[in-house]
Design a protein around this motif. Structure first.
Motif, PDB file in Angstrom:
ATOM      1  N   GLU A 182      -9.415   5.858   7.167  1.00 22.06           N
ATOM      2  CA  GLU A 182     -10.437   5.058   6.497  1.00 22.06           C
ATOM      3  C   GLU A 182      -9.781   4.117   5.489  1.00 22.06           C
ATOM      4  OE1 GLU A 182     -13.145   7.832   4.830  1.00 22.06           O
ATOM      5  OE2 GLU A 182     -14.133   8.268   6.742  1.00 22.06           O
ATOM      6  N   LEU A 183     -10.268   2.889   5.443  1.00 17.49           N
ATOM      7  CA  LEU A 183      -9.643   1.835   4.653  1.00 17.49           C
ATOM      8  C   LEU A 183      -9.492   2.224   3.189  1.00 17.49           C
ATOM      9  CD1 LEU A 183      -8.595  -1.082   4.405  1.00 17.49           C
ATOM     10  CD2 LEU A 183     -10.962  -1.790   4.014  1.00 17.49           C
ATOM     11  N   GLU A 184     -10.525   2.834   2.591  1.00 18.05           N
ATOM     12  CA  GLU A 184     -10.475   3.112   1.156  1.00 18.05           C
ATOM     13  C   GLU A 184      -9.382   4.109   0.786  1.00 18.05           C
ATOM     14  OE1 GLU A 184     -14.205   5.345   2.687  1.00 18.05           O
ATOM     15  OE2 GLU A 184     -13.053   3.525   3.116  1.00 18.05           O
ATOM     16  N   GLN A 185      -8.875   4.887   1.760  1.00 15.72           N
ATOM     17  CA  GLN A 185      -7.772   5.797   1.473  1.00 15.72           C
ATOM     18  C   GLN A 185      -6.451   5.056   1.348  1.00 15.72           C
ATOM     19  OE1 GLN A 185      -7.475   9.454   3.748  1.00 15.72           O
ATOM     20  NE2 GLN A 185      -9.593   9.270   4.430  1.00 15.72           N
ATOM     21  N   VAL A 186      -6.328   3.954   2.051  1.00 17.50           N
ATOM     22  CA  VAL A 186      -5.084   3.173   2.056  1.00 17.50           C
ATOM     23  C   VAL A 186      -5.168   2.016   1.068  1.00 17.50           C
ATOM     24  CG1 VAL A 186      -3.553   1.760   3.487  1.00 17.50           C
ATOM     25  CG2 VAL A 186      -4.652   3.793   4.460  1.00 17.50           C
ATOM     26  N   THR A 216       0.817  -1.224   0.000  1.00 16.03           N
ATOM     27  CA  THR A 216       0.000   0.000   0.000  1.00 16.03           C
ATOM     28  C   THR A 216       0.844   1.265   0.000  1.00 16.03           C
ATOM     29  OG1 THR A 216      -0.104   0.083   2.432  1.00 16.03           O
ATOM     30  CG2 THR A 216      -1.833  -1.164   1.286  1.00 16.03           C
ATOM     31  N   GLY A 217       2.114   1.138   0.456  1.00 13.83           N
ATOM     32  CA  GLY A 217       2.963   2.321   0.552  1.00 13.83           C
ATOM     33  C   GLY A 217       2.725   3.127   1.814  1.00 13.83           C
ATOM     34  N   TRP A 218       1.876   2.617   2.702  1.00 14.30           N
ATOM     35  CA  TRP A 218       1.567   3.293   3.975  1.00 14.30           C
ATOM     36  C   TRP A 218       2.259   2.548   5.117  1.00 14.30           C
ATOM     37  CZ3 TRP A 218      -2.271   7.212   5.102  1.00 14.30           C
ATOM     38  CH2 TRP A 218      -2.899   7.741   3.971  1.00 14.30           C
ATOM     39  N   THR A 219       2.796   3.314   6.083  1.00 12.93           N
ATOM     40  CA  THR A 219       3.279   2.688   7.306  1.00 12.93           C
ATOM     41  C   THR A 219       2.103   2.524   8.260  1.00 12.93           C
ATOM     42  OG1 THR A 219       3.767   4.780   8.442  1.00 12.93           O
ATOM     43  CG2 THR A 219       5.504   3.830   7.048  1.00 12.93           C
ATOM     44  N   LEU A 224      -4.401  -2.909  -7.072  1.00 11.58           N
ATOM     45  CA  LEU A 224      -4.178  -2.059  -5.913  1.00 11.58           C
ATOM     46  C   LEU A 224      -3.270  -0.910  -6.326  1.00 11.58           C
ATOM     47  CD1 LEU A 224      -4.229  -1.494  -2.780  1.00 11.58           C
ATOM     48  CD2 LEU A 224      -2.183  -2.936  -2.651  1.00 11.58           C
ATOM     49  N   ILE A 225      -3.690   0.314  -6.022  1.00 13.01           N
ATOM     50  CA  ILE A 225      -2.874   1.492  -6.315  1.00 13.01           C
ATOM     51  C   ILE A 225      -2.197   1.919  -5.025  1.00 13.01           C
ATOM     52  CG2 ILE A 225      -2.814   3.785  -7.330  1.00 13.01           C
ATOM     53  CD1 ILE A 225      -3.925   1.626  -9.184  1.00 13.01           C
ATOM     54  N   SER A 226      -0.866   1.827  -4.975  1.00  5.49           N
ATOM     55  CA  SER A 226      -0.146   2.179  -3.757  1.00  5.49           C
ATOM     56  C   SER A 226      -0.065   3.688  -3.609  1.00  5.49           C
ATOM     57  CB  SER A 226       1.260   1.575  -3.761  1.00  5.49           C
ATOM     58  OG  SER A 226       2.102   2.288  -4.642  1.00  5.49           O
TER      59      SER A 226
END
Length: 313
Positions: free
Chosen positions: A189-193, A178-181, A227-229
């Motif tokens: 919110e899940l849809e942002q990540v 996802t590119g998120w830590t 999935l778009i990271s």
């Protein structure tokens, strides 16, 4: 003979006794005791529940210096600083520390609050035995650590959310895809990540977590999902979402498990394209061609030239 009516005094005294008894009962139930430091005399008034918590003799009078010996040595400097700040500056005294109870040498966890009365030159405080809460928190922390280690050991990406669809946990594979830590994603919110689209249409894909929350059942992703990271990298993924339930079967959140299938997807697409090219060459060839099983020579496919040449349908 001289006498007077003391009915009112008697009633007041009885009410005071009852009030004190109620206070003692309340302190015992709440595992909370009270104490007062008399700074002028150096003596300490301690309630019965405070004596029980500290393992002290109710009948004995204690000095401030004696009480100071009960907290474990590692807490003493912090407690002294807080007490000094309370007296000199009116600062806050809200401390948590451990004591070794002299009666049985058990380690007890204490939460203490206090106020300074400059008029009386006394410090009035309360102590609360938080041993059970502390041990429960330690057990929870241990359980969470085991869960964290387990999540990090899983080869697939894992994201967990609460009932509102906000991220509560994710492992390192999910961070990479996802590119998120985890620190940045917590509470988001899940849809942002977890941004997903249909790889063929480019349209935003329905997030499986919402279906899980709606139906309470396990849900899989549709085919051709990307999935778009966070940095724009795209991954073909396969995943499933399942409800997180408590002991009573109530849904508390969702867990998503997904993996990068980009290489598999590309190989499958290449195979499909290869088959299509072969099919076109086979069907459109001017030379009669037939496909058969090697074992029994049964024909499974023929091209148009073969049909025309041999006169079969």
């Amino acid at each position: 003979l001289v006498f007077r009516d003391v009915s009112q005094d008697y009633i007041m005294r009885q009410e005071l006794i009852e009030s004190e008894q109620e206070l003692k009962t309340a302190q015992r139930i709440g595992k909370t005791g009270s104490w007062r430091f008399h700074l002028k005399t150096g003596l300490v008034s301690v309630s019965e529940e405070s004596c029980r918590i500290y393992g002290l003799d109710v009948q004995k009078t204690y000095t401030i210096d004696e009480i100071k010996t009960f907290p474990l040595p590692k807490y003493r400097p912090l407690l002294d600083i807080a007490m000094k700040n309370l007296i000199e500056n009116g600062g806050e005294y809200d401390m948590k520390f451990e004591i070794e109870r002299p009666s049985d040498h058990k380690i007890v966890f204490i939460h203490s609050l206090a106020q300074y009365d400059s008029n009386e030159n006394t410090i009035l405080g309360i102590i609360h035995d938080i041993t059970e809460q502390h041990e429960a928190q330690q057990a929870l922390n241990s359980s969470n650590e085991k869960l964290r280690i387990t999540l990090q050991s899983i080869g697939d990406a894992v994201i967990a959310t609460d009932l509102e669809g906000r991220i509560s946990q994710m492992n390192i594979i999910a961070e990479q895809l996802t590119g998120w830590t985890l620190n940045d994603a917590l509470g988001v919110e899940l849809e942002q990540v977890f941004r997903i689209i249909n790889s063929q249409t480019g349209q935003e894909a329905e997030n499986p977590a919402f279906k899980v929350l709606e139906t309470g059942s396990i849900v899989g992703l549709a085919n051709h999902t990307k999935l778009i990271s966070k940095n724009g990298t795209e991954f073909h993924i396969a995943d499933s979402g399942a409800p997180i339930k408590d002991g009573n079967g109530n849904i508390q959140g969702v867990v998503l498990v997904f993996r990068d299938v980009t290489q598999e997807y590309q190989m499958r697409q290449q195979l499909i394209e290869s088959e299509e090219r072969f099919s076109k060459l086979f069907k459109n060839s001017p030379v009669p061609k037939a496909l058969s099983f090697y074992s029994d020579a049964r024909i499974v496919d023929v091209n148009d030239a073969w049909v025309k040449y041999f006169g079969f349908e």
